[in-house]
Motif scaffolding. Structure first.
Motif, short mmCIF file in Angstrom:
data_model
loop_
_atom_site.label_atom_id
_atom_site.label_comp_id
_atom_site.label_asym_id
_atom_site.label_seq_id
_atom_site.Cartn_x
_atom_site.Cartn_y
_atom_site.Cartn_z
N SER A 172 0.83 -1.21 0.00
CA SER A 172 0.00 0.00 0.00
C SER A 172 0.86 1.26 0.00
O SER A 172 0.50 2.28 -0.58
CB SER A 172 -0.95 0.01 1.21
OG SER A 172 -0.22 -0.17 2.40
N ILE A 173 2.04 1.18 0.65
CA ILE A 173 2.96 2.34 0.64
C ILE A 173 3.42 2.60 -0.79
O ILE A 173 3.42 3.74 -1.26
CB ILE A 173 4.17 2.09 1.57
CG1 ILE A 173 3.72 2.07 3.04
CG2 ILE A 173 5.24 3.15 1.36
CD1 ILE A 173 4.80 1.66 4.01
N LEU A 174 3.79 1.51 -1.46
CA LEU A 174 4.26 1.65 -2.85
C LEU A 174 3.16 2.27 -3.73
O LEU A 174 3.41 3.20 -4.51
CB LEU A 174 4.69 0.28 -3.40
CG LEU A 174 5.23 0.27 -4.83
CD1 LEU A 174 6.51 1.09 -4.94
CD2 LEU A 174 5.49 -1.16 -5.30
N HIS A 198 14.16 4.26 0.61
CA HIS A 198 14.14 3.56 1.90
C HIS A 198 13.33 2.27 1.83
O HIS A 198 13.57 1.33 2.58
CB HIS A 198 13.56 4.47 2.99
CG HIS A 198 14.49 5.55 3.43
ND1 HIS A 198 14.39 6.84 2.97
CD2 HIS A 198 15.56 5.52 4.24
CE1 HIS A 198 15.36 7.58 3.51
NE2 HIS A 198 16.09 6.79 4.28
N LEU A 199 12.36 2.24 0.95
CA LEU A 199 11.50 1.05 0.81
C LEU A 199 12.23 -0.11 0.13
O LEU A 199 12.09 -1.27 0.49
CB LEU A 199 10.24 1.43 0.01
CG LEU A 199 9.31 0.28 -0.41
CD1 LEU A 199 8.59 -0.28 0.80
CD2 LEU A 199 8.29 0.78 -1.44
N VAL A 200 13.06 0.23 -0.87
CA VAL A 200 13.66 -0.77 -1.74
C VAL A 200 14.47 -1.87 -1.03
O VAL A 200 14.29 -3.05 -1.33
CB VAL A 200 14.54 -0.05 -2.82
CG1 VAL A 200 15.54 -0.98 -3.45
CG2 VAL A 200 13.63 0.53 -3.88
N THR A 206 8.85 -9.41 -5.40
CA THR A 206 7.68 -9.11 -6.23
C THR A 206 7.43 -7.62 -6.30
O THR A 206 7.21 -7.06 -7.39
CB THR A 206 6.43 -9.81 -5.64
OG1 THR A 206 6.76 -11.16 -5.35
CG2 THR A 206 5.26 -9.74 -6.58
N LEU A 207 7.47 -6.96 -5.13
CA LEU A 207 7.23 -5.50 -5.10
C LEU A 207 8.34 -4.75 -5.84
O LEU A 207 8.08 -3.77 -6.54
CB LEU A 207 7.17 -5.01 -3.65
CG LEU A 207 5.81 -5.10 -2.96
CD1 LEU A 207 5.89 -4.51 -1.56
CD2 LEU A 207 4.73 -4.36 -3.75
N HIS A 214 7.07 -0.56 -13.35
CA HIS A 214 6.29 0.68 -13.42
C HIS A 214 7.16 1.82 -13.96
O HIS A 214 6.75 2.58 -14.85
CB HIS A 214 5.76 1.04 -12.03
CG HIS A 214 5.08 2.39 -11.98
ND1 HIS A 214 3.78 2.58 -12.38
CD2 HIS A 214 5.55 3.62 -11.60
CE1 HIS A 214 3.47 3.86 -12.25
NE2 HIS A 214 4.53 4.52 -11.77
N LEU A 215 8.39 1.92 -13.42
CA LEU A 215 9.29 2.99 -13.86
C LEU A 215 9.63 2.84 -15.35
O LEU A 215 9.64 3.83 -16.10
CB LEU A 215 10.59 2.97 -13.03
CG LEU A 215 10.45 3.32 -11.54
CD1 LEU A 215 11.78 3.14 -10.82
CD2 LEU A 215 9.96 4.74 -11.34
#
Length: 1231
Positions: A172-174, A198-200, A206-207, A214-215
């Motif tokens: 959900s953050i992504l 920071h998320l990576v 999968t994310l 997406h990029l």
């Protein structure tokens, strides 16, 4: 509890006061209370405190608000979970408020609360629950809010929280972050990119794939340039933070980013090169196919400067002598360029990012060094004229990186002096470019810009270190620039320090002759810097002056006076109120002046020496003063030190009692030099003061200090023998104890041998030959008996035998009687085994230096000893025969060869004797006997007994070194022998030709070692094993022999690390079945080779292929797992990035080892083995955890959490980490 509640309620009441000072003081007192560990709040107090602090966030006074925020931190750990949730809910609601000040203070409050949450690994649910609550509200806030400041704060807080705790919210953050990349506000986009960064590291594969796709999809749409810039920036950030995970997608990413480089937008190009830089650093292997294209792009855009014409500058100044005029010209050009609006010119950013990308390529791809010198180095040199200072700095940094990569790798440094070793091609290319480098920098060294000049000195320093002596021809071009930087009034302190530092490196790395013509120009500014008020400049200038002293020496007195006045007795040397480093360097510098120019100082000499004496009395400067005194004592000028010695020697003697080891060693060295060179000035009381301190220093706890102390004794014995008359009861007992110590060897033993020789020759110490002999051998006569049940250590037998032989070599008259006595002891059946062993060893050592041919019964006695039931007696007799043969080759060698051929039972011992002969005899003495020995050894190369074959192989190897041109080809011929036993003997023999010192065989061996290494593919496992052992020896002792062959050898080596089922068999042992792996020894040898290659040939390895083998080894047999754990820990230090890329695959075998339990009914050895395995695996885990970003991996975070929650594993890890820290501190101390 009630007192605390009462106190808290009083504070809360004051917080409601209308007076802001009351509220401030009460809030401050509350914070002090909350910071105490002992405080415990009841439920009612918790609720009141939380409510009040949240209310104070809306206080009218800013200072009260700030204090309330600070209170939230310690409060988190003092209240229950639901109270923390109330705090978080309120703070999140306040963030959506219309009031800007409340939003800001609530944002600070949230960050404070998040910072104080316990780590997720602590096993508490609080952190996860609170983070989920915050996350859900922030995601909502980002979607609904139109106010940019709220979005920015929300993104900031999300970045703070993103770690393993939010795994369930990652999706959900992504989803909420991706739309922010197209926000109309650039600040929002940047914060979103930071949050994604920071998320990576901790998100799932999968994310990560979803984000990357997406990029790529958005980039493929061909949107506005500003949006494209954002996505490229995001890709670079994702690569920097996610590292290797981008590698899987590079094939799609690279072509797309390259396309955008051709878009006419400077900022977009900058971001493209930043992305390339991140890919090169984080995914080196995956970038390999694209490196050449990236280099071409960088070289194209490094010169991209559409608004400036460099040719105008270059036209008027070819030789660079009119540099100041050129600078003025540049200023005029820049002024006339104003019409192009330089403020809007962003091309410098493109140039800078392309240079940084090139620097990343240079730093990570040492394998491309020769190509880089061909293509990149000339372009970098041409760009030294860059007009933008920031870009120019990065160009210098890139060239310095190239120079650093050119430094020989560790494996080559040790072999640089080997004959026949070719010069590294990169070094050759660099040498050709040195004139161009100096010409390009010559003009820069006189530029107004200090940053440019500092960069020049940095580059030149590195060049002088990489190619010592290469700048010799260019000194006249460099001196004006150095002098300018030292004398220019506008020069900063750092500029002077850098110039002096470079000058010091230049002086150290070039012969003195090249500087002598320039002393008139260099010396005055350096001496002026010695008098600079800034201590760092003074310190650096003193170092340079010290180096200059040796250059000044042949030039005469005028420079001497200039130098002496600069260091100044009246200024720096006697001063007590200056920096410690300056004091020490002033003493050292003046010491060099006195040592080399003392004869020209005249009346200034003795006052200077008196200052040294004062410095000797000072605890802070005494160590430096002692070292300086040593230097002066060794001076060929024979400086008159007599006025110093009367007071100085007792002071030096007192230093031998101090605990400072370095001071003791330096003092002993100083005393040694003084005794050697000034013995006529030493009075008996002085020497006695020193001798009184020596007994405490001669002990086995510190062999090096003992060695230097014994060397001092030897020196005293030679020059003042009468002063040693009383040492029999003081110093000698310690020396004898040292001789009988199991730790004595090497330098300390050699020092004692020289001491005993001097003692006997000079007849000092009132002990003659027989007294010393009795003292040395006496303990062995009682060893092992009821009176002295402690047996002597084996090493002490060899030490005593060496001492006895040393005494015999200087007392030949007494020696013949000694030999007869030892023969009688050997023959006497009543003598103990220890006496017989010692007698044999003494006979052998004495036989090395004297001819024992007259002792007719000696051969018989030795051969009889070969039948002794005691193995040590047999070994001593074998050693004795070999050593006696060294001293009488013509008589004993034919006898020995005959015995080897005829006596099968004694062959093993006789071959050991032959090995002693080959090892100890000179090449010339052995040449006449080579053929006889070779023929005999070849007859025994297929001996059934493995131990005998090993000795034959060692003899063959050492004999080959006597005449390598003739014998090495013979060994090579035997590789085609049909017998695997013969092949294994030959390969083992080659191992013994590879030693760690340069020898004549090296050049021949380099030409044919590839043929011997082909035995790695032999059908026989034993041949492959010995081939691996030989390869390991080469990699360890002479890496240059095998570096060029690694491409062909490594596949065979890696092949031997695999478990082969055809070599595993089952053996029945009564009712049990036992599995035997005949390939284990070969695999073990292969992994040992791999470990050696890490130290000597790391730059030649494909580290990812190497890690594949390590990964397999982590699941192998006990012995191999122990090895691979050590290798993994080593890899964590040498190439952490590569280890991080394979982390997920390495963790599981480590987890299995750490969690495996031995069956309850197993024997004690099984439990010990498992415990040892677990500790070794934990060392590897500790090494992994020392890598900065490793716990961002979800798998590693989970494993680390598992270890910390298991008390047993946690205690092992803690003790290992504690050991690592203490060993680091120790190593720092000793350095």
């Amino acid at each position: 509890m009630s007192n605390i509640s009462y106190h808290i309620s009083n504070l809360l009441e004051k917080m409601t006061s209308t007076d802001k000072d009351f509220r401030f003081m009460a809030t401050n007192d509350l914070m002090m209370e909350l910071q105490k560990d002992s405080i415990k709040l009841d439920e009612d107090s918790e609720k009141k405190v939380v409510t009040m602090l949240l209310k104070l966030l809306e206080d009218k006074n800013g200072e009260v608000q700030n204090l309330a925020v600070k209170c939230l931190g310690p409060l988190v750990s003092k209240v229950k979970e639901y109270q923390v949730e109330i705090m978080v809910d309120t703070l999140c609601s306040n963030m959506m408020s219309d009031k800007e000040q409340l939003r800001d203070i609530s944002s600070m409050g949230l960050k404070t609360v998040i910072a104080e949450l316990p780590p997720c690994s602590a096993g508490q649910s609080l952190t996860a629950n609170v983070c989920k609550k915050i996350t859900s509200q922030l995601i909502g806030a980002m979607g609904k809010q139109e106010d940019v400041s709220v979005q920015l704060e929300a993104l900031d807080i999300l970045s703070d929280m993103l770690s393993g705790t939010l795994i369930s919210f990652h999706a959900s953050i992504l989803t909420s972050l991706l739309p922010q990349l197209t926000s109309p506000r650039m600040a929002v986009r940047k914060r979103a990119i930071m949050a994604l960064g920071h998320l990576v590291p901790s998100c799932s594969t999968t994310l990560f794939t979803q984000l990357t796709e997406h990029l790529l999809a958005e980039l493929g749409r061909g949107q506005q340039t500003s949006t494209t810039r954002t996505y490229i920036q995001c890709l670079a950030t994702v690569s920097r933070q996610g590292g290797h995970r981008v590698g899987e997608h590079l094939e799609k990413i690279i072509p797309m980013v390259m396309t955008f480089c051709s878009v006419e937008d400077d900022e977009l190009r900058e971001y493209c090169f930043q992305a390339f830089e991140a890919f090169v650093r984080r995914c080196p292997k995956e970038m390999s196919p694209h490196i050449s294209t990236v280099i071409k792009l960088c070289l194209r855009y490094i010169t991209y400067d559409p608004n400036y014409n460099y040719d105008v500058d270059e036209g008027g100044d070819e030789d660079g002598d009119e540099s100041m005029d050129t600078e003025d010209g540049e200023d005029e050009d820049q002024e006339s360029d104003d019409e192009y609006s330089d403020d809007d010119d962003m091309s410098w950013k493109v140039r800078r990012s392309s240079v940084k990308c090139l620097e990343a390529v240079i730093s990570t791809r040492r394998d491309l060094l020769v190509e880089l010198y061909g293509s990149v180095a000339p372009t970098l040199l041409a760009r030294f004229k860059e007009r933008e200072e920031n870009v120019k700095t990065d160009i210098f940094v890139a060239f310095v990186a190239l120079l650093k990569q050119t430094r020989p790798s560790q494996g080559l440094i040790t072999t640089a002096t080997e004959p026949g070793v070719q010069e590294d091609p990169a070094i050759t290319l660099l040498k050709k470019q040195v004139p161009t480098v100096v010409k390009a920098l010559h003009k820069q060294l006189k530029e107004k810009s200090m940053k440019s000049r500092q960069d020049c000195f940095s580059l030149l320093t590195e060049l002088a270190n990489v190619l010592p002596g290469a700048l010799g021809k260019h000194i006249p071009s460099l001196i004006p620039g150095i002098v300018h930087s030292l004398t220019d009034k506008s020069t900063s302190s750092n500029m002077k320090i850098d110039a002096l530092s470079f000058l010091n490196v230049l002086l150290c790395s070039h012969p003195p002759a090249v500087f002598q013509p320039h002393m008139k120009a260099i010396l005055p500014p350096v001496v002026q810097c010695v008098e600079d008020p800034f201590y760092k400049i003074t310190s650096e200038a003193l170092l340079v002056t010290q180096q200059m002293v040796t250059i000044i020496c042949p030039l005469g007195g005028r420079y001497c006076n200039h130098c002496f006045s600069g260091v100044g007795m009246k200024d720096k040397l006697p001063a007590a109120d200056i920096d410690q480093e300056v004091k020490e360097r002033a003493i050292s510098c003046m010491g060099h002046i006195v040592c080399h120019l003392g004869d020209q100082l005249g009346g200034d000499l003795q006052p200077t020496l008196q200052i040294f004496l004062e410095r000797l009395k000072n605890e802070i400067t005494r160590l430096t003063a002692v070292k300086t005194l040593t230097l002066i004592a060794t001076s060929p000028l024979r400086i008159d030190l007599r006025p110093l010695l009367t007071e100085g020697i007792p002071i030096l003697a007192s230093f031998l009692r101090k605990n400072q080891r370095a001071l003791k060693l330096s003092t002993l060295t100083a005393l040694n030099m003084i005794v050697m060179n000034y013995s006529d000035s030493l009075k008996p009381p002085m020497i006695e003061a020193v001798l009184n301190e020596l007994p405490a220093l001669i002990e086995e706890n510190d062999m090096h200090i003992s060695q230097v102390a014994v060397m001092l004794l030897t020196c005293i014995a030679k020059v003042c023998p009468s002063s040693l008359s009383k040492i029999g009861n003081t110093v000698l007992p310690g020396v004898f104890h040292l001789v009988h110590s199991p730790l004595l060897q090497g330098g300390a033993l050699s020092a004692i041998l020289e001491f005993f020789k001097a003692l006997v020759v000079t007849k000092a110490g009132n002990m003659g030959y027989n007294d010393l002999l009795k003292a040395l051998t006496g303990p062995f006569h009682g060893s092992g008996k009821a009176t002295d049940p402690t047996p002597m250590h084996r090493q002490s037998y060899y030490s005593v035998a060496r001492c006895v032989a040393a005494l015999s070599s200087v007392c030949p008259k007494e020696a013949s009687g000694m030999v007869t006595g030892f023969i009688q002891e050997v023959k006497n059946p009543k003598c103990s085994e220890s006496v017989r062993i010692l007698s044999f060893l003494c006979l052998g050592e004495a036989g090395r230096t004297m001819n024992l041919g007259g002792q007719k019964e000696l051969k018989t006695v030795i051969l009889e000893a070969f039948s002794s039931p005691n193995e040590e007696v047999k070994s001593a007799a074998s050693c004795a025969l070999g050593n006696i043969c060294v001293g009488n080759l013509e008589e004993y060698l034919p006898f020995m060869l005959t015995e080897i051929g005829s006596q099968a039972k004694r062959r093993y011992l006789l071959l050991h004797s032959l090995k002693e002969v080959i090892s100890a005899c000179s090449t010339e003495s052995l040449l006449a006997h080579v053929e006889d020995i070779w023929a005999l050894l070849f007859k025994n190369r297929e001996c059934a007994e493995e131990g005998t074959r090993s000795v034959v192989a060692e003899c063959l190897g050492k004999l080959t070194m006597v005449n390598p041109a003739q014998l090495l080809p013979r060994l090579k011929q035997q590789l085609s022998s049909g017998s695997p036993v013969a092949r294994s003997t030959v390969v083992t023999a080659v191992k013994f030709t590879i030693v760690d010192q340069p020898v004549p065989i090296d050049s021949l061996l380099k030409g044919c070692i590839g043929d011997f290494l082909k035995t790695l593919q032999d059908k026989d496992p034993n041949v492959r094993r010995v081939a691996l052992v030989m390869f390991n020896s080469a990699a360890h002792n002479k890496p240059s022999l095998i570096r060029g062959l690694l491409a062909s050898v490594l596949p065979s080596l890696y092949n031997e690390t695999q478990i082969r089922k055809d070599l595993i068999r089952e053996v029945e042992m009564g009712p049990f079945k036992h599995t035997v792996d005949d390939g284990l020894d070969v695999r073990k040898a292969a992994f040992e080779c791999m470990y050696t290659l890490l130290d000597s040939c790391l730059d030649c390895l494909d580290i990812f292929e190497f890690l594949d083998r390590v990964e397999e080894g982590l699941k192998d047999h006990y012995d191999i797992r122990m090895l691979t754990f050590i290798m993994l820990a080593r890899l964590c230090c040498l190439c952490p990035n590569a280890v991080v890329q394979r982390l997920d695959r390495l963790i599981e075998p480590l987890r299995v080892t750490c969690t495996t339990k031995v069956k309850a009914g197993s024997v004690k050895q099984e439990f010990e083995k498992q415990e040892e395995l677990r500790r070794s695996a934990m060392r590897a885990v500790a090494a992994l955890l020392s890598i900065s970003e490793v716990e961002k991996s979800p798998a590693m975070a989970d494993f680390a959490n598992q270890i910390r929650t298991n008390a047993e594993m946690a205690s092992i890890l803690e003790s290992i980490q504690g050991d690592t820290r203490s060993s680091t501190v120790e190593s720092m101390d000793t350095s």
